[in-house]
Design a protein around this motif. Structure first.
Motif: not given
Length: 574
Positions: A220-227, A250-254, A289-298
């Motif tokens: 269904q897709g790839m769950q991509f976590i990057v520092d 293949t969608p990538v959720l980053l 290079y992704c379909k949805l990007m979620v910046p995370v980290g306060l």
């Protein structure tokens, strides 16, 4: 069944991933316990979405995360890159070099000593020994308690593997041999590009991904976590580029993650320009290079809205990563829900969707904004308060930095996941949760254009290696008290069994400052006449035309996030 492949790139991403997989491991253990809470034995969560079944050459059945983890050389601590399972896979760097006839000197580092927590895992694995042998071997360790194990983690975590209790597939863990060992110097986008040029890293990464993808029935897709605060963003971009070429559908959720220490100012103007351009280039390349990007980290969790329930030490990656891992776990629950028929209504779960469905909802409609905000309530409050209002929406805290928290976007689109919340003294049934949340949205003075609600009765379990970050307002089942409950001021897995969670994705103009800042910095330090970073960009391999294309792409993102421009374009098309 629709599988997900998870990819973790960089130190902080692997810290987050370690907690994430500990949650999954705890869920698996609770589901197999016939005497445990029946909420965990509910079949609504399909763990095969994240895991793969296999068998070692010795005939041992395995159940491992469908995961690829990338880190610098030496980042695995006491864990070998082949994991704990024996598949007979040869380390390519241990093969004899037949083309060299000269002398060879082998330099071997002292192995990292296992802490008390990891030692206890080995004891459990050795439980199949005869009773006498086991008693004889472990008699001197009987005085080691769970409190000792928790204490050793609170004071001594050096690697993400120090608190991981999961068995990994031999193809999951990959160290970039020849990469920098000093993480303080590993913060230059160009260093990541240079690291990839050593050996056959790109080919090996793609081959490992191919191995996991090809055994999927229907990914269904790839769950991509990057520092992305350091040079691993360049390595992630190279990985994502290969995914786009080989798996274009293949969608990538980053999740683009950052640790608190990455927000420190540069010690010189040169260093400040380097970090500023790194942020702009990293954001531009990753988002392309992704379909949805979620910046995370306060910059600081201890000074955020979450400080009302959590006591997080911003200087400990072990602490910070646990919060972000909990949010990613909760957000991924809809991807694992069993499909329901159109006339079926369950009291245990509702609102399941796959990665592509969520991406289409958040980024495929309206303004088509693919940069989303992540909000979290941890623990989530009771379903209703004294005034019979739902406080869940008011308790949500953004984990995405540099946003306009006062922004009210009438064109925003949201997905909300609520799991394990209380209604009175017991867990609320799903229909009650969904009804309460929809009512709360209707009562909001400025509500989003659309919101999809998912809900589940199953709370987030707190495994033993989870840090002691809850304050003494949080009860054993995660229930919140208005006043202190007494006891330990810092609570963790010894005091708390589980917590309710609420997580929200927002496609909103509130993220505009984050995008706009990177666009302004790219133009100022990379494109203006006499720009201070122009030579640096050339050294990283970016020509002026390519940088101009990045600026143009970010300009389009900013335009989509302007409510006035969006409203005008909508009226023109009517």
């Amino acid at each position: 069944m629709k599988e997900i492949v998870t990819i973790q790139v960089g130190e902080f991403a692997n810290y987050i991933g370690s907690h994430f997989w500990n949650f999954q491991d705890e869920l698996l253990g609770l589901a197999e316990n016939p005497l445990g809470d029946p909420l965990y034995r509910s079949p609504f969560l399909d763990m095969d979405v994240l895991y793969r079944s296999g068998e070692t050459p010795q005939g041992i059945l395995t159940y491992c995360p469908r995961l690829i983890s990338l880190g610098h050389e030496g980042s695995l601590g006491s864990l070998h890159s082949s994991g704990l399972l024996s598949y007979g896979i040869t380390n390519p760097y241990s093969v004899e070099i037949t083309t060299w006839n000269g002398n060879v000197a082998r330099c071997t580092a002292e192995p990292h000593e296992k802490n008390l927590f990891l030692q206890s895992l080995i004891e459990q694995d050795n439980a199949n020994l005869t009773t006498n042998d086991a008693d004889q071997e472990n008699s001197h360790k009987k005085d080691i308690t769970d409190k000792d194990r928790v204490k050793c983690l609170e004071n001594g975590v050096q690697y993400w593997t120090d608190f991981s209790k999961v068995q990994y597939h031999p193809r999951s863990l990959y160290e970039l041999h020849g990469s920098w060992m000093d993480l303080e110097k590993y913060d230059d986008y160009g260093i990541g590009i240079d690291a990839l040029s050593i050996g056959l890293h790109g080919e090996e990464m793609n081959e490992r991904l191919r191995y996991f993808v090809e055994e999927c029935d229907h990914i269904q897709g790839m769950q991509f976590i990057v520092d992305d605060s350091g040079s691993f963003s360049a390595i992630a971009v190279a990985f994502l580029e290969g995914i786009a070429d080989e798996y274009p559908n293949t969608p990538v959720l980053l999740y683009s993650t950052r640790k608190p220490g990455s927000y420190a100012y540069g010690k010189s103007q040169k260093e400040s320009v380097l970090r500023t351009l790194h942020d702009a280039i990293s954001f531009s390349m990753l988002s392309s290079y992704c379909k949805l990007m979620v910046p995370v980290g306060l910059p600081s969790l201890s000074r955020s809205k979450l400080s009302s329930t959590l006591n997080v030490d911003d200087n400990k990656l072990f602490h910070c990563s646990a919060v972000y891992a909990a949010s990613i776990h909760s957000a991924s629950v809809p991807f694992r829900m069993e499909p329901q028929g159109p006339t079926v209504e369950s009291i245990n779960f509702s609102g399941g969707m796959d990665i592509n469905g969520m991406i289409q909802l958040l980024a495929g409609q309206g303004r088509q904004n693919m940069i989303n905000i992540l909000d979290i309530a941890m623990p989530a409050p009771f379903l209703t308060d004294e005034s019979n209002q739902s406080p869940i929406l008011r308790s949500l805290c953004p984990l995405t930095p540099e946003i306009d928290e006062n922004d009210d976007d009438l064109y925003s689109v949201e997905t909300l996941m609520v799991n394990g919340v209380f209604s009175g003294v017991q867990r609320a049934f799903v229909p009650e949760v969904v009804s309460s949340v929809h009512s709360a949205y209707e009562n909001e003075p400025k509500r989003p254009m659309f919101c999809h609600v998912s809900a589940a009765c199953c709370p987030l379990p707190i495994p033993l290696p989870f840090p002691s970050i809850f304050n003494n307002r949080v009860g054993r089942q995660g229930e919140l008290s208005a006043t202190s409950l007494g006891g330990e001021e810092q609570r963790g897995s010894l005091e708390i069994d589980s917590i309710p969670m609420a997580t929200r994705f927002r496609s909103s103009s509130a993220v505009k400052p984050l995008v706009e800042r990177r666009l302004v910095n790219l133009r100022r330090f990379g494109l203006e006449r006499g720009a201070a970073g122009a030579e640096l960009l050339r050294r990283w391999g970016f020509g002026r035309e390519e940088v101009e294309e990045m600026a143009e792409a970010m300009t389009k993102l900013v335009t989509k996030l302007d409510p006035v421009a969006y409203a005008s374009s909508g009226s023109d098309s009517d």
